[in-house]
Enzyme design. Structure first.
Site, PDB file in Angstrom:
ATOM      1  N   ASN A 355       0.877  -1.094   0.061  1.00 29.85           N
ATOM      2  CA  ASN A 355       0.033   0.198  -0.176  1.00 29.85           C
ATOM      3  C   ASN A 355       0.979   1.218  -0.006  1.00 29.85           C
ATOM      4  O   ASN A 355       0.873   1.931   0.807  1.00 29.85           O
ATOM      5  CB  ASN A 355      -0.914   0.147   1.200  1.00 29.85           C
ATOM      6  CG  ASN A 355      -2.005   1.167   1.089  1.00 29.85           C
ATOM      7  OD1 ASN A 355      -1.872   1.884   1.951  1.00 29.85           O
ATOM      8  ND2 ASN A 355      -2.874   0.745   0.333  1.00 29.85           N
ATOM      9  N   GLY A 398      -2.168   1.600   4.779  1.00 31.05           N
ATOM     10  CA  GLY A 398      -0.832   2.190   4.840  1.00 31.05           C
ATOM     11  C   GLY A 398      -1.034   3.658   4.324  1.00 31.05           C
ATOM     12  O   GLY A 398      -2.270   4.147   4.268  1.00 31.05           O
ATOM     13  N   ARG A 400      -1.170   4.970   1.206  1.00 33.86           N
ATOM     14  CA  ARG A 400      -2.139   5.391   0.126  1.00 33.86           C
ATOM     15  C   ARG A 400      -3.654   5.334   0.706  1.00 33.86           C
ATOM     16  O   ARG A 400      -4.504   6.063   0.577  1.00 33.86           O
ATOM     17  CB  ARG A 400      -2.051   4.255  -0.978  1.00 33.86           C
ATOM     18  CG  ARG A 400      -3.081   4.687  -2.065  1.00 33.86           C
ATOM     19  CD  ARG A 400      -3.227   3.629  -3.120  1.00 33.86           C
ATOM     20  NE  ARG A 400      -3.757   4.028  -4.455  1.00 33.86           N
ATOM     21  CZ  ARG A 400      -5.211   3.859  -4.711  1.00 33.86           C
ATOM     22  NH1 ARG A 400      -6.107   3.488  -3.668  1.00 33.86           N
ATOM     23  NH2 ARG A 400      -5.576   4.634  -5.928  1.00 33.86           N
ATOM     24  N   CYS A 401      -3.597   4.144   1.837  1.00 29.80           N
ATOM     25  CA  CYS A 401      -4.988   4.213   2.537  1.00 29.80           C
ATOM     26  C   CYS A 401      -5.345   5.652   3.213  1.00 29.80           C
ATOM     27  O   CYS A 401      -6.459   6.049   3.292  1.00 29.80           O
ATOM     28  CB  CYS A 401      -5.114   3.162   3.430  1.00 29.80           C
ATOM     29  SG  CYS A 401      -5.217   1.733   2.493  1.00 29.80           S
ATOM     30  N   MET A 402      -4.232   6.374   3.647  1.00 28.38           N
ATOM     31  CA  MET A 402      -4.274   7.372   4.575  1.00 28.38           C
ATOM     32  C   MET A 402      -4.420   8.627   3.674  1.00 28.38           C
ATOM     33  O   MET A 402      -4.434   9.774   4.358  1.00 28.38           O
ATOM     34  CB  MET A 402      -3.182   7.476   5.527  1.00 28.38           C
ATOM     35  CG  MET A 402      -3.158   6.233   6.666  1.00 28.38           C
ATOM     36  SD  MET A 402      -1.836   6.465   7.787  1.00 28.38           S
ATOM     37  CE  MET A 402      -0.572   6.441   6.965  1.00 28.38           C
TER      38      MET A 402
END
Length: 411
Positions: A355, A398, A400-402
């Site tokens: 991620n 990770g 990208r998720c955040m």
């Protein structure tokens, strides 16, 4: 066309503006008995999680990225008293399961709060002790142990999922799990009422009233012509087709193909971006389980058929061949999480080794704990900027998720 406040035509173009959410008191309203319902496996330590997130934001600023915060934009979007009232009504309407008929008492509490305090309170949750009315309904006596009238929203720091920037437009998503369903209310009000966005005529490709589930972690913008979307536990085939049709029918949209990639329905494979991210023109991080499935995958390429005036769907089983074809690249490189090792790969996949957040071609932000994956990325010519995430990763997401890119330079 003049650029508006949203422009994302790739996963790798230089990131100029990003939407984050700083972890708040919602994390301190996580308790062991209710972790599953709120989609957490553990309880992050808020003070450390905030320090880690602040460092993440600072790293992005040092790389020339403008950082916007969801909680601040949301508060600025409800300055008008009528809009504020409608916002509260919408939040409470989606919280009836826990409110148990105490809307008026909660509104009385909200009336004492500033706009920022209101947004923060809705995000962090309302404990029963804050209202403390007498039990007036049988269901309250039966459900007396549950501590919240308004559930906390601990997943909000994963800003990737409730919305997705696609081209010059956005999807405002219907989330799969009830615990996250309210999250996209914030971006709905921001796009409609915030001074930065409200007059920009931003296309809403899908809105949160769509009957089909879709989440931003499954939505990847591979190029100005191609979207890749995961068919997952949280994103339905119906939503993908509806999105494809909406984009194809818009004359200002540049996208010609939507690649739907089926992934397993498990927590390890939560979204497409937990197993597969684009980090350079010809390079992708990849969970080794996806590599092993090569040749046996369910992949569908959706295009618009000008002759029949309808969508056409082709099927493929090879991800590498499909990506090379739709992107016009001769040799795409897949870089396996944990170098594909049975132990290292599984451990680093659990800690979101795939991620990565690409901030420009060949430059990514990753968690420092995934050292096997990071070393391999460097060997492949990728510049890796590491951040600490020992507490942030407890939410199973990770870099990208955040993050939700709002503006990237074209490539």
């Amino acid at each position: 066309m003049t650029d508006g406040p949203i422009k994302v035509n790739s996963e790798i173009g230089a990131l100029k503006t990003v939407l984050l959410k700083r972890p708040g008191k919602e994390l301190e309203n996580l308790v062991p008995d209710y972790l599953d319902g709120l989609l957490f496996d553990d309880i992050p330590y808020l003070e450390v999680a905030q320090k880690e997130h602040d460092h993440f934001a600072q790293v992005l600023r040092e790389e020339g990225v403008e950082v916007l915060y969801l909680e601040k934009l949301a508060a600025e979007s409800i300055e008008n008293p009528q809009v504020r009232s409608e916002f509260i009504d919408d939040v409470l309407a989606e919280s009836k399961k826990t409110i148990l008929g105490h809307e008026e008492e909660i509104k009385t509490l909200f009336a004492t709060l500033s706009n920022q305090e209101l947004v923060d309170k809705i995000m962090s949750g309302v404990r029963k002790e804050e209202i403390n009315p007498k039990c007036t309904h049988l269901v309250e006596y039966m459900d007396d142990k549950y501590p919240f009238y308004l559930d906390p929203m601990p997943n909000l720091y994963f800003t990737r999922d409730p919305q997705a920037s696609i081209g010059h437009g956005i999807t405002i998503n219907r989330m799969f799990w009830r615990a996250r369903r309210r999250e996209s209310i914030f971006i709905q009000y921001i796009v409609k009422h915030h001074p930065r966005f409200k007059d920009a005529n931003i296309p809403i490709w899908l809105d949160r009233d769509c009957p089909f589930n879709i989440e931003g972690g499954d939505e990847l913008v591979l190029s100005k012509d191609v979207l890749a979307i995961g068919v997952s536990e949280r994103t339905s085939a119906q939503a993908i087709e509806k999105l494809a049709r909406r984009i194809f029918e818009n004359p200002q949209a540049t996208f010609k193909k939507v690649v739907a990639i089926e992934i397993p329905t498990s927590r390890t494979f939560m979204h497409l971006d937990t197993v597969f991210t684009m980090i350079d023109y010809d390079k992708f991080t990849m969970h080794s389980a996806i590599l092993k499935a090569e040749g046996n995958m369910n992949i569908f390429i959706i295009e618009y058929d000008d002759v029949n005036k309808d969508i056409a769907i082709k099927q493929s089983s090879h991800l590498k061949d499909t990506l090379e074809d739709v992107l016009g690249i001769d040799d795409i490189q897949f870089i396996p999480t944990g170098n594909g090792d049975v132990i290292d790969g599984a451990r680093e996949q659990w800690n979101d080794g795939s991620n990565t957040l690409c901030i420009r071609p060949g430059v990514v932000v990753t968690y420092d704990r995934n050292y096997v994956s990071n070393d391999l990325l460097r060997q492949k010519g990728i510049k890796v900027i590491e951040i600490s995430g020992s507490e942030l990763v407890r939410g199973r997401g990770g870099p990208r998720c955040m993050s939700q890119p709002l503006f990237r330079e074209d490539i």
